[in-house]
Design an enzyme around this catalytic site. Structure first.
Site, PDB file in Angstrom:
ATOM      1  N   GLU A 279       0.823  -1.213   0.000  1.00 64.43           N
ATOM      2  CA  GLU A 279       0.000   0.000   0.000  1.00 64.43           C
ATOM      3  C   GLU A 279       0.860   1.267   0.000  1.00 64.43           C
ATOM      4  O   GLU A 279       0.553   2.235  -0.707  1.00 64.43           O
ATOM      5  CB  GLU A 279      -0.929  -0.012   1.225  1.00 64.43           C
ATOM      6  N   GLU A 282       2.143   1.639  -3.388  1.00 66.09           N
ATOM      7  CA  GLU A 282       1.069   2.112  -4.278  1.00 66.09           C
ATOM      8  C   GLU A 282       0.840   3.615  -4.094  1.00 66.09           C
ATOM      9  O   GLU A 282       0.671   4.359  -5.072  1.00 66.09           O
ATOM     10  CB  GLU A 282      -0.222   1.333  -3.979  1.00 66.09           C
ATOM     11  N   CYS A 299      -8.628  -2.021   3.589  1.00 66.23           N
ATOM     12  CA  CYS A 299      -8.522  -3.153   4.530  1.00 66.23           C
ATOM     13  C   CYS A 299      -9.866  -3.573   5.081  1.00 66.23           C
ATOM     14  O   CYS A 299     -10.005  -4.691   5.585  1.00 66.23           O
ATOM     15  CB  CYS A 299      -7.684  -2.758   5.738  1.00 66.23           C
ATOM     16  N   SER A 319      -7.353   1.864  -2.774  1.00 69.37           N
ATOM     17  CA  SER A 319      -6.152   1.047  -2.972  1.00 69.37           C
ATOM     18  C   SER A 319      -6.588  -0.304  -3.531  1.00 69.37           C
ATOM     19  O   SER A 319      -7.643  -0.830  -3.156  1.00 69.37           O
ATOM     20  CB  SER A 319      -5.439   0.856  -1.634  1.00 69.37           C
ATOM     21  N   LYS A 358     -15.800  -9.672   7.573  1.00 67.09           N
ATOM     22  CA  LYS A 358     -14.754 -10.553   7.043  1.00 67.09           C
ATOM     23  C   LYS A 358     -15.350 -11.866   6.553  1.00 67.09           C
ATOM     24  O   LYS A 358     -14.777 -12.533   5.700  1.00 67.09           O
ATOM     25  CB  LYS A 358     -13.696 -10.822   8.114  1.00 67.09           C
ATOM     26  N   GLU A 361     -16.339 -10.937   3.137  1.00 65.23           N
ATOM     27  CA  GLU A 361     -15.153 -10.755   2.286  1.00 65.23           C
ATOM     28  C   GLU A 361     -14.557 -12.094   1.861  1.00 65.23           C
ATOM     29  O   GLU A 361     -14.187 -12.286   0.700  1.00 65.23           O
ATOM     30  CB  GLU A 361     -14.103  -9.955   3.061  1.00 65.23           C
ATOM     31  N   GLU A 366     -13.796 -12.486  -5.921  1.00 67.09           N
ATOM     32  CA  GLU A 366     -12.462 -11.936  -6.240  1.00 67.09           C
ATOM     33  C   GLU A 366     -11.390 -12.517  -5.316  1.00 67.09           C
ATOM     34  O   GLU A 366     -10.200 -12.398  -5.608  1.00 67.09           O
ATOM     35  CB  GLU A 366     -12.447 -10.406  -6.061  1.00 67.09           C
ATOM     36  N   CYS A 503     -10.986  -1.779  14.298  1.00 62.90           N
ATOM     37  CA  CYS A 503     -11.260  -3.203  14.561  1.00 62.90           C
ATOM     38  C   CYS A 503     -11.376  -3.517  16.057  1.00 62.90           C
ATOM     39  O   CYS A 503     -12.034  -4.482  16.423  1.00 62.90           O
ATOM     40  CB  CYS A 503     -10.159  -4.057  13.953  1.00 62.90           C
TER      41      CYS A 503
END
Ligand code: SF4
Ligand code: SF4
Ligand code: FES
Length: 573
Positions: A279, A282, A299, A319, A358, A361, A366, A503
């Site tokens: 990151e 990037e 994230c 990102s 999560k 996710e 993907e 988190c």
């Protein structure tokens, strides 16, 4: 000027603007509440907090009634107690009688109220609620039959998360909470953050459970079952297991996970370091090559879904890095499988996350390589505590153990990811080194620390002045994004986390998490950072080895395949 009021024949002081509840709480006088949430405008809907005020014919709701100088209040008169008890009895009259099978058995506010108010007989009988379970979401289960219509979930979803995927439907005794057109959470705008679970007083909302699936794989001798734990878990699990809030029990957790039967225990803070390598590179690439700015972190899967639904105009700003959970999953089934000679089909990869999003996710298309998921199952902090209890493990009697090599070694930059501002601070540390060739003199970026919903700073990196912002809670994120849309140009990098505080306050954390507990978790993360020798991701020796032996360089070909992803506009109701 302070106000003086009389409570149960004792004089106490109140601040102008206090509600009765504010004044009582400040003096340690406890009145039960249901619909009330600290920091939210009171609705006075449930009437659980009623008190008697001299000169008033009706009982008044303490959570919404402003204090007046000289007010005389009775908080526990017979009339008040009987009124509260009747409310609980009415709620119980149509509540399913299945406490012993309920997720919230032992942590249910309705159970506690009926115990505190000594409800011991069924004086009121009513028709039981009959609603279908909503199991459509990959992250949450909704059981409207257990809902007591306090409205807390609706308010969090709308006022904190700006999502409004659930709301009141119907009138009178036919009122219930539902998604748009009764299509189920999966087709709604729900971003799977789980903040509604955290405020629900009953078992009406819970995470999609993954324990049974994990047990099946632990018992399958053909499977190598690998677990990773997120940075926030070791400082949140403590409360579930009888330690003080915020205590770091990472070594005991590693030991417990091995007792449960996991073959390898890895630390997601390692892949947080990996995220920073990618990151920060990037960001520099975007800044120096005229790329899309501000770059926004990726994230948090709750934020990602929100962006895909409501902010698709800004998707190019995100990102392309996968989250640390997914990076770890991808590395386990590629690099680790290769060096250990384990066929990736035989690996069952579990992550322990502070987060219900999560679970969503992990199931995204993907997040697969040739049809194989990077991560196979996700446990919340709560589920891990259940699994530990299920195996009869007394963590207090264990000796701390280290995580496994090579994916269990972290820098403290990876560890502070657990807190709002942590990703930003870790990225600044490495970006500084990548740009100037020198480490920061002081590693702390204090301006991005803390529990505020929005933090901003300008950071000097060499000749560059980098404008950064950190927001948590999606309403706060939306406000900032609107400024970007309106032409704000001074920001280069933005960190967004769906859950307020990050988190450490995720939707998978222990039920009953208080602000003090969140602060304690945050303090521990920064204390770990203060004491650790390796404070930057690029100095993690196993990260260096991973690039040398396998990945090549950040943003290189292999990184692109394994560690980066893309996003797309989502149509939702
Ligand atoms: S998980 Fe988050 S977005 Fe979904 S209903 Fe709950 S609060 Fe709303
Ligand atoms: S689902 Fe839970 S938080 Fe939402 S209204 Fe019902 S009881 Fe309250
Ligand atoms: S807590 Fe005061 S009315 Fe609900």
């Amino acid at each position: 000027m302070k106000l003086t009021i009389e409570v149960n024949n004792n004089k106490i002081y109140a601040e102008p603007g206090d509600t009765i509840l504010d004044a009582l709480n400040r003096h340690g006088i406890s009145v039960p509440t249901l619909c009330h949430m600290k920091g939210f405008f009171p609705t006075g809907a449930c009437r659980m907090c009623v008190v008697e005020v001299e000169g008033r014919r009706n009982l008044v709701t303490a959570c919404s009634e402003p204090v007046v100088n000289g007010m005389k209040i009775k908080t526990h008169s017979s009339r008040v107690i009987e009124s509260r008890k009747t409310i609980v009895e009415l709620l119980l009259s149509n509540h399913p009688d299945d406490c012993l099978y309920c997720e919230r058995n032992g942590s249910c506010e309705l159970q506690k109220l009926s115990e505190d108010l000594h409800v011991r007989e069924r004086r009121i009988s009513g028709n039981k609620n009959k609603y279908k379970l909503d199991v459509s979401s990959p992250s949450l289960v909704r059981d409207p039959a257990k809902c007591i219509l306090c409205g807390r979930c609706v308010r969090v979803c709308e006022e904190v998360q700006n999502v409004s995927s659930i709301g009141f439907v119907g009138r009178g005794n036919k009122t219930f909470i539902d998604t748009m057109f009764n299509h189920g959470l999966n087709l709604s705008t729900c971003v799977n953050c789980g903040q509604c679970i955290m405020v629900c007083p009953t078992g009406a909302l819970k995470e999609q459970p993954h324990i049974a699936e994990i047990k099946k794989n632990l018992n399958d001798p053909s499977k190598v079952v690998i677990v990773q734990h997120a940075p926030a878990i070791s400082v949140s699990l403590a409360e579930e297991l009888g330690f003080k809030p915020g205590q770091n029990i990472v070594g005991l957790m590693n030991a417990a996970l091995r007792r449960i039967g996991f073959d390898y225990v890895f630390d997601t803070s390692f892949s947080a370091d990996l995220t920073i390598m990618e990151e920060a590179t990037e960001l520099i690439h975007r800044v120096t090559n005229g790329g899309v700015l501000p770059m926004i972190t990726s994230c948090c899967p709750g934020w990602i879904k929100y962006a895909e639904e409501f902010s698709h105009d800004l998707l190019p700003n995100l990102s392309t890095c996968k989250s640390p959970q997914q990076m770890m999953g991808a590395i386990i089934k590629s690099y680790f499988a290769e060096i250990e000679g384990i066929p990736k089909e035989n690996i069952y990869s579990v992550s322990i996350m502070p987060c219900t999003a999560k679970k969503f996710e992990q199931q995204r298309e993907e997040m697969t390589q040739n049809g194989i998921s990077d991560v196979d199952a996700v446990l919340t902090t709560r589920e891990l505590a259940r699994l530990i209890r299920l195996h009869g493990i007394d963590v207090h009697k264990l000796e701390p153990e280290l995580a496994d090599s090579p994916l269990g070694t972290r820098s403290s930059a990876g560890k502070i990811f657990g807190s709002s501002g942590g990703v930003m601070e870790a990225a600044i540390r490495s970006a500084h080194y990548f740009i100037t060739g020198k480490e920061m003199v002081k590693f702390q970026v204090k301006a991005v620390r803390g529990l505020e919903g929005r933090k901003e700073a300008t950071v000097q990196i060499g000749d560059l002045e980098v404008g950064v912002a950190v927001v948590s809670g999606l309403k706060n994120a939306e406000d900032l994004l609107q400024e970007i849309r309106n032409g704000r140009k001074d920001l280069h990098f933005i960190e967004i986390m769906a859950c307020p505080g990050g988190c450490i306050n995720g939707g998978g954390q222990p039920i009953g998490t208080t602000e003090e507990a969140v602060k304690a978790r945050m303090a521990t993360l920064y204390d770990i950072d203060e004491k650790d020798a390796i404070k930057v991701s690029h100095k993690n020796p196993y990260i260096i080895e991973l690039y040398d032996k396998f990945l090549g360089k950040p943003l290189g070909h292999r990184s692109h395949d394994l560690l980066h992803t893309h996003y797309q506009k989502r149509e939702v109701y």
